[in-house]
Write a protein that holds these residues in place. Sequence first.
Motif, PDB file in Angstrom:
ATOM      1  N   ARG A  17       0.834  -1.213   0.000  1.00 53.99           N
ATOM      2  CA  ARG A  17       0.000   0.000   0.000  1.00 53.99           C
ATOM      3  C   ARG A  17       0.865   1.258   0.000  1.00 53.99           C
ATOM      4  O   ARG A  17       0.593   2.214  -0.727  1.00 53.99           O
ATOM      5  CB  ARG A  17      -0.933  -0.030   1.207  1.00 53.99           C
ATOM      6  CG  ARG A  17      -1.898   1.098   1.271  1.00 53.99           C
ATOM      7  CD  ARG A  17      -2.828   0.913   2.449  1.00 53.99           C
ATOM      8  NE  ARG A  17      -3.736   2.033   2.536  1.00 53.99           N
ATOM      9  CZ  ARG A  17      -4.665   2.143   3.440  1.00 53.99           C
ATOM     10  NH1 ARG A  17      -4.837   1.191   4.333  1.00 53.99           N
ATOM     11  NH2 ARG A  17      -5.452   3.181   3.467  1.00 53.99           N
ATOM     12  N   ASP A  18       1.903   1.259   0.817  1.00 54.66           N
ATOM     13  CA  ASP A  18       2.839   2.386   0.870  1.00 54.66           C
ATOM     14  C   ASP A  18       3.551   2.553  -0.479  1.00 54.66           C
ATOM     15  O   ASP A  18       3.715   3.675  -0.970  1.00 54.66           O
ATOM     16  CB  ASP A  18       3.848   2.150   2.000  1.00 54.66           C
ATOM     17  CG  ASP A  18       4.740   3.344   2.289  1.00 54.66           C
ATOM     18  OD1 ASP A  18       4.270   4.490   2.193  1.00 54.66           O
ATOM     19  OD2 ASP A  18       5.922   3.115   2.616  1.00 54.66           O
ATOM     20  N   LEU A  19       3.946   1.451  -1.072  1.00 58.47           N
ATOM     21  CA  LEU A  19       4.616   1.485  -2.375  1.00 58.47           C
ATOM     22  C   LEU A  19       3.697   2.120  -3.429  1.00 58.47           C
ATOM     23  O   LEU A  19       4.129   2.978  -4.205  1.00 58.47           O
ATOM     24  CB  LEU A  19       5.012   0.064  -2.791  1.00 58.47           C
ATOM     25  CG  LEU A  19       5.838  -0.080  -4.055  1.00 58.47           C
ATOM     26  CD1 LEU A  19       7.187   0.607  -3.921  1.00 58.47           C
ATOM     27  CD2 LEU A  19       6.032  -1.560  -4.371  1.00 58.47           C
ATOM     28  N   LEU A  20       2.437   1.733  -3.438  1.00 60.67           N
ATOM     29  CA  LEU A  20       1.481   2.301  -4.389  1.00 60.67           C
ATOM     30  C   LEU A  20       1.216   3.779  -4.111  1.00 60.67           C
ATOM     31  O   LEU A  20       1.026   4.574  -5.046  1.00 60.67           O
ATOM     32  CB  LEU A  20       0.177   1.504  -4.370  1.00 60.67           C
ATOM     33  CG  LEU A  20       0.291   0.082  -4.907  1.00 60.67           C
ATOM     34  CD1 LEU A  20      -0.996  -0.703  -4.633  1.00 60.67           C
ATOM     35  CD2 LEU A  20       0.629   0.086  -6.389  1.00 60.67           C
ATOM     36  N   SER A  21       1.241   4.174  -2.841  1.00 58.14           N
ATOM     37  CA  SER A  21       1.072   5.590  -2.494  1.00 58.14           C
ATOM     38  C   SER A  21       2.233   6.418  -3.029  1.00 58.14           C
ATOM     39  O   SER A  21       2.040   7.529  -3.546  1.00 58.14           O
ATOM     40  CB  SER A  21       0.976   5.768  -0.979  1.00 58.14           C
ATOM     41  OG  SER A  21      -0.199   5.192  -0.486  1.00 58.14           O
ATOM     42  N   TRP A  22       3.450   5.899  -2.901  1.00 56.00           N
ATOM     43  CA  TRP A  22       4.622   6.585  -3.446  1.00 56.00           C
ATOM     44  C   TRP A  22       4.509   6.723  -4.960  1.00 56.00           C
ATOM     45  O   TRP A  22       4.799   7.763  -5.530  1.00 56.00           O
ATOM     46  CB  TRP A  22       5.904   5.841  -3.080  1.00 56.00           C
ATOM     47  CG  TRP A  22       6.409   6.206  -1.729  1.00 56.00           C
ATOM     48  CD1 TRP A  22       6.411   5.409  -0.615  1.00 56.00           C
ATOM     49  CD2 TRP A  22       6.969   7.457  -1.339  1.00 56.00           C
ATOM     50  NE1 TRP A  22       6.943   6.096   0.432  1.00 56.00           N
ATOM     51  CE2 TRP A  22       7.302   7.350   0.028  1.00 56.00           C
ATOM     52  CE3 TRP A  22       7.225   8.646  -2.001  1.00 56.00           C
ATOM     53  CZ2 TRP A  22       7.875   8.399   0.743  1.00 56.00           C
ATOM     54  CZ3 TRP A  22       7.803   9.706  -1.294  1.00 56.00           C
ATOM     55  CH2 TRP A  22       8.119   9.565   0.059  1.00 56.00           C
ATOM     56  N   ARG A  23       4.073   5.650  -5.612  1.00 57.14           N
ATOM     57  CA  ARG A  23       3.930   5.680  -7.071  1.00 57.14           C
ATOM     58  C   ARG A  23       2.934   6.761  -7.489  1.00 57.14           C
ATOM     59  O   ARG A  23       3.189   7.542  -8.397  1.00 57.14           O
ATOM     60  CB  ARG A  23       3.488   4.313  -7.590  1.00 57.14           C
ATOM     61  CG  ARG A  23       3.454   4.256  -9.087  1.00 57.14           C
ATOM     62  CD  ARG A  23       3.133   2.851  -9.599  1.00 57.14           C
ATOM     63  NE  ARG A  23       3.269   2.849 -11.036  1.00 57.14           N
ATOM     64  CZ  ARG A  23       2.341   3.335 -11.867  1.00 57.14           C
ATOM     65  NH1 ARG A  23       1.214   3.830 -11.394  1.00 57.14           N
ATOM     66  NH2 ARG A  23       2.543   3.312 -13.176  1.00 57.14           N
ATOM     67  N   LYS A  24       1.805   6.825  -6.800  1.00 65.17           N
ATOM     68  CA  LYS A  24       0.788   7.838  -7.101  1.00 65.17           C
ATOM     69  C   LYS A  24       1.345   9.249  -6.892  1.00 65.17           C
ATOM     70  O   LYS A  24       1.153  10.136  -7.734  1.00 65.17           O
ATOM     71  CB  LYS A  24      -0.441   7.606  -6.217  1.00 65.17           C
ATOM     72  CG  LYS A  24      -1.554   8.589  -6.467  1.00 65.17           C
ATOM     73  CD  LYS A  24      -2.744   8.311  -5.558  1.00 65.17           C
ATOM     74  CE  LYS A  24      -3.820   9.344  -5.856  1.00 65.17           C
ATOM     75  NZ  LYS A  24      -4.706   9.559  -4.737  1.00 65.17           N
ATOM     76  N   LEU A  25       2.024   9.468  -5.782  1.00 60.82           N
ATOM     77  CA  LEU A  25       2.608  10.780  -5.487  1.00 60.82           C
ATOM     78  C   LEU A  25       3.626  11.196  -6.551  1.00 60.82           C
ATOM     79  O   LEU A  25       3.646  12.348  -7.000  1.00 60.82           O
ATOM     80  CB  LEU A  25       3.265  10.762  -4.101  1.00 60.82           C
ATOM     81  CG  LEU A  25       3.887  12.070  -3.641  1.00 60.82           C
ATOM     82  CD1 LEU A  25       2.819  13.129  -3.421  1.00 60.82           C
ATOM     83  CD2 LEU A  25       4.684  11.844  -2.366  1.00 60.82           C
ATOM     84  N   LEU A  26       4.446  10.255  -6.973  1.00 61.62           N
ATOM     85  CA  LEU A  26       5.437  10.541  -8.018  1.00 61.62           C
ATOM     86  C   LEU A  26       4.754  10.947  -9.318  1.00 61.62           C
ATOM     87  O   LEU A  26       5.136  11.937  -9.953  1.00 61.62           O
ATOM     88  CB  LEU A  26       6.343   9.338  -8.243  1.00 61.62           C
ATOM     89  CG  LEU A  26       7.331   9.058  -7.115  1.00 61.62           C
ATOM     90  CD1 LEU A  26       7.880   7.652  -7.235  1.00 61.62           C
ATOM     91  CD2 LEU A  26       8.454  10.088  -7.130  1.00 61.62           C
ATOM     92  N   LYS A  27       3.733  10.208  -9.715  1.00 57.91           N
ATOM     93  CA  LYS A  27       2.991  10.523 -10.941  1.00 57.91           C
ATOM     94  C   LYS A  27       2.354  11.905 -10.848  1.00 57.91           C
ATOM     95  O   LYS A  27       2.395  12.684 -11.798  1.00 57.91           O
ATOM     96  CB  LYS A  27       1.928   9.464 -11.222  1.00 57.91           C
ATOM     97  CG  LYS A  27       2.510   8.154 -11.729  1.00 57.91           C
ATOM     98  CD  LYS A  27       1.419   7.189 -12.109  1.00 57.91           C
ATOM     99  CE  LYS A  27       0.821   7.666 -13.394  1.00 57.91           C
ATOM    100  NZ  LYS A  27       0.561   6.690 -14.403  1.00 57.91           N
TER     101      LYS A  27
END
Length: 82
Positions: A17-27
């Motif tokens: 979940r944290d990994l996906l949150s980072w991905r979203k923030l980066l995008k």
Amino acid sequence: MREGTVHHIAWRAKDERDLLSWRKLLKENGYNPTEVLDRNYFKAIYFHEEGGILFQIALDPPGFKIDEHKDELGKNLCCHLG
């Protein structure tokens, strides 16, 4: 003397979940992260910054003990391509 270079800088995510949150923030901030990639020993996302350095955000699990007993870790060269 010859100077070295940085191949990549890595951070650890708490969980998927944290990994996906980072991905979203980066995008959302104009970066172009990869999809979550399964590297057999861990899952990770990657992105480059303007200077070209590669960044990685990865999970710990499942870890290097998935194909070796903990007492054998580091005694053999293992390579999983996939």
